[in-house]
Design an enzyme around this catalytic site. Sequence first.
Site, PDB file in Angstrom:
ATOM      1  N   HIS A  12      -9.549   1.277   4.753  1.00 54.66           N
ATOM      2  CA  HIS A  12      -8.278   1.428   5.476  1.00 54.66           C
ATOM      3  C   HIS A  12      -8.513   2.337   6.682  1.00 54.66           C
ATOM      4  O   HIS A  12      -9.310   3.274   6.624  1.00 54.66           O
ATOM      5  CB  HIS A  12      -7.221   2.025   4.542  1.00 54.66           C
ATOM      6  N   GLY A  42       2.212   2.254  10.756  1.00 55.18           N
ATOM      7  CA  GLY A  42       3.155   3.351  10.601  1.00 55.18           C
ATOM      8  C   GLY A  42       3.820   3.779  11.897  1.00 55.18           C
ATOM      9  O   GLY A  42       4.436   4.839  11.949  1.00 55.18           O
ATOM     10  N   ASN A  59       0.869  -1.180   0.000  1.00 51.94           N
ATOM     11  CA  ASN A  59       0.000   0.000   0.000  1.00 51.94           C
ATOM     12  C   ASN A  59       0.906   1.230   0.000  1.00 51.94           C
ATOM     13  O   ASN A  59       1.476   1.580   1.035  1.00 51.94           O
ATOM     14  CB  ASN A  59      -0.896  -0.028   1.248  1.00 51.94           C
ATOM     15  N   SER A  72       3.156  -2.201  10.429  1.00 49.24           N
ATOM     16  CA  SER A  72       4.618  -2.243  10.603  1.00 49.24           C
ATOM     17  C   SER A  72       5.207  -3.618  10.324  1.00 49.24           C
ATOM     18  O   SER A  72       6.156  -4.037  10.992  1.00 49.24           O
ATOM     19  CB  SER A  72       5.011  -1.734  11.994  1.00 49.24           C
ATOM     20  N   GLU A 111      -5.604  -4.927  10.593  1.00 46.62           N
ATOM     21  CA  GLU A 111      -4.583  -3.911  10.816  1.00 46.62           C
ATOM     22  C   GLU A 111      -4.876  -3.154  12.111  1.00 46.62           C
ATOM     23  O   GLU A 111      -5.674  -2.203  12.105  1.00 46.62           O
ATOM     24  CB  GLU A 111      -4.570  -2.905   9.662  1.00 46.62           C
ATOM     25  N   GLU A 116      -6.951   4.733   7.773  1.00 48.06           N
ATOM     26  CA  GLU A 116      -6.769   6.167   7.470  1.00 48.06           C
ATOM     27  C   GLU A 116      -8.028   6.728   6.804  1.00 48.06           C
ATOM     28  O   GLU A 116      -8.395   7.884   7.022  1.00 48.06           O
ATOM     29  CB  GLU A 116      -5.510   6.352   6.591  1.00 48.06           C
ATOM     30  N   LYS A 155       0.142   4.270  -0.335  1.00 48.48           N
ATOM     31  CA  LYS A 155      -0.507   5.470   0.228  1.00 48.48           C
ATOM     32  C   LYS A 155      -0.260   6.677  -0.681  1.00 48.48           C
ATOM     33  O   LYS A 155      -0.162   6.518  -1.889  1.00 48.48           O
ATOM     34  CB  LYS A 155      -0.023   5.722   1.661  1.00 48.48           C
TER      35      LYS A 155
HETATM   36  C1  PEP Z   1      -0.902   0.119   6.037  1.00 46.77           C
HETATM   37  O1  PEP Z   1      -0.987   1.315   5.841  1.00 46.77           O
HETATM   38  O2  PEP Z   1      -1.756  -0.633   5.593  1.00 46.77           O
HETATM   39  C2  PEP Z   1       0.244  -0.350   6.815  1.00 46.77           C
HETATM   40  C3  PEP Z   1       0.213  -1.556   7.291  1.00 46.77           C
HETATM   41  O3  PEP Z   1       1.294   0.546   7.009  1.00 46.77           O
HETATM   42  P1  PEP Z   1       2.694   0.225   7.729  1.00 46.77           P
HETATM   43  O4  PEP Z   1       3.210  -1.081   7.163  1.00 46.77           O
HETATM   44  O5  PEP Z   1       3.571   1.379   7.378  1.00 46.77           O
HETATM   45  O6  PEP Z   1       2.420   0.125   9.178  1.00 46.77           O
END
Ligand code: PEP
Length: 255
Positions: free
Chosen positions: A97, A175, A11, A215, A169, A99, A13
């Site tokens: 997501h 992040g 992803n 992460s 998630e 976000e 973003k």
């Molecule tokens: C995501 O945005 O779906 C995500 C898992 O980000 P990160 O791996 O940076 O935590």
Amino acid sequence: MNARKYLIAGNWKMNLNSAEGAELAAQVVSLFGQQTEVSVCVCPTFTALEAVSKVVNESNVQLGAQNMHFESSGAYTGEISPYMLRSLYCHFVILGHSERRAYFGETDAIINKKTRAALAASLTPIVCVGETIEERQAEKHMDVVRTQVQGSLAEIDAADLKKLVIAYEPVWAIGTGLTATPEQAQEMHAFIRSVLAGMANEDVAQSVRIQYGGSMKPSNAAELLAKPDIDGGLIGGAALEAKSFVELVRIAQQK
Ligand code: PEP
């Protein structure tokens, strides 16, 4: 060992323009364009989709979008429809997501409309769920995720449920550099399967691919992917560099 194929999805973003995205995609294709053991997907911004689509075309690297509107066309300024994504050969679309939920007010009802529209357009939704740190500390994480799964996937029949992907998630891990422990992730993935069994049946529960996201990186992926109900990763930060993304796919290939 289950029959579900790992899905490693990047992803990106709001990062990488068309030229940068095409370059990263070309590196991924050169290494994994021919293999079939692991599903590999990159999800660029809308403006980079066409350029990246041309790069992954005719390879086994699949294309995903990060969002879409649920209507097929009309007066929705700034929005993109499922059919527009299909016309660029998108296979996946990330929906709900955290976000989008947190910054753009997406509710389970909206995500449900999008999920049904994606399935109707033959796109494979990657439906994201996950709790905040406050919800986990209050021991409400199971209830929160159950509500998200049931709401986001309402009124979808068993045959369609089997086609989609869920990404667990935990918001506190996205992040932040914090990762759910393999045990915490496994517990939630198994729980999501039990929710799916309740909504449909055991066959659906065992068929749906459930990715972990938050992460995930080369140093923690092997342990997470070793868990029986974790079928891959939705990767943010570590998907922006060829080196770490490639390493993650290799770890999945070795499982
Ligand atoms: C995501 O945005 O779906 C995500 C898992 O980000 P990160 O791996 O940076 O935590």
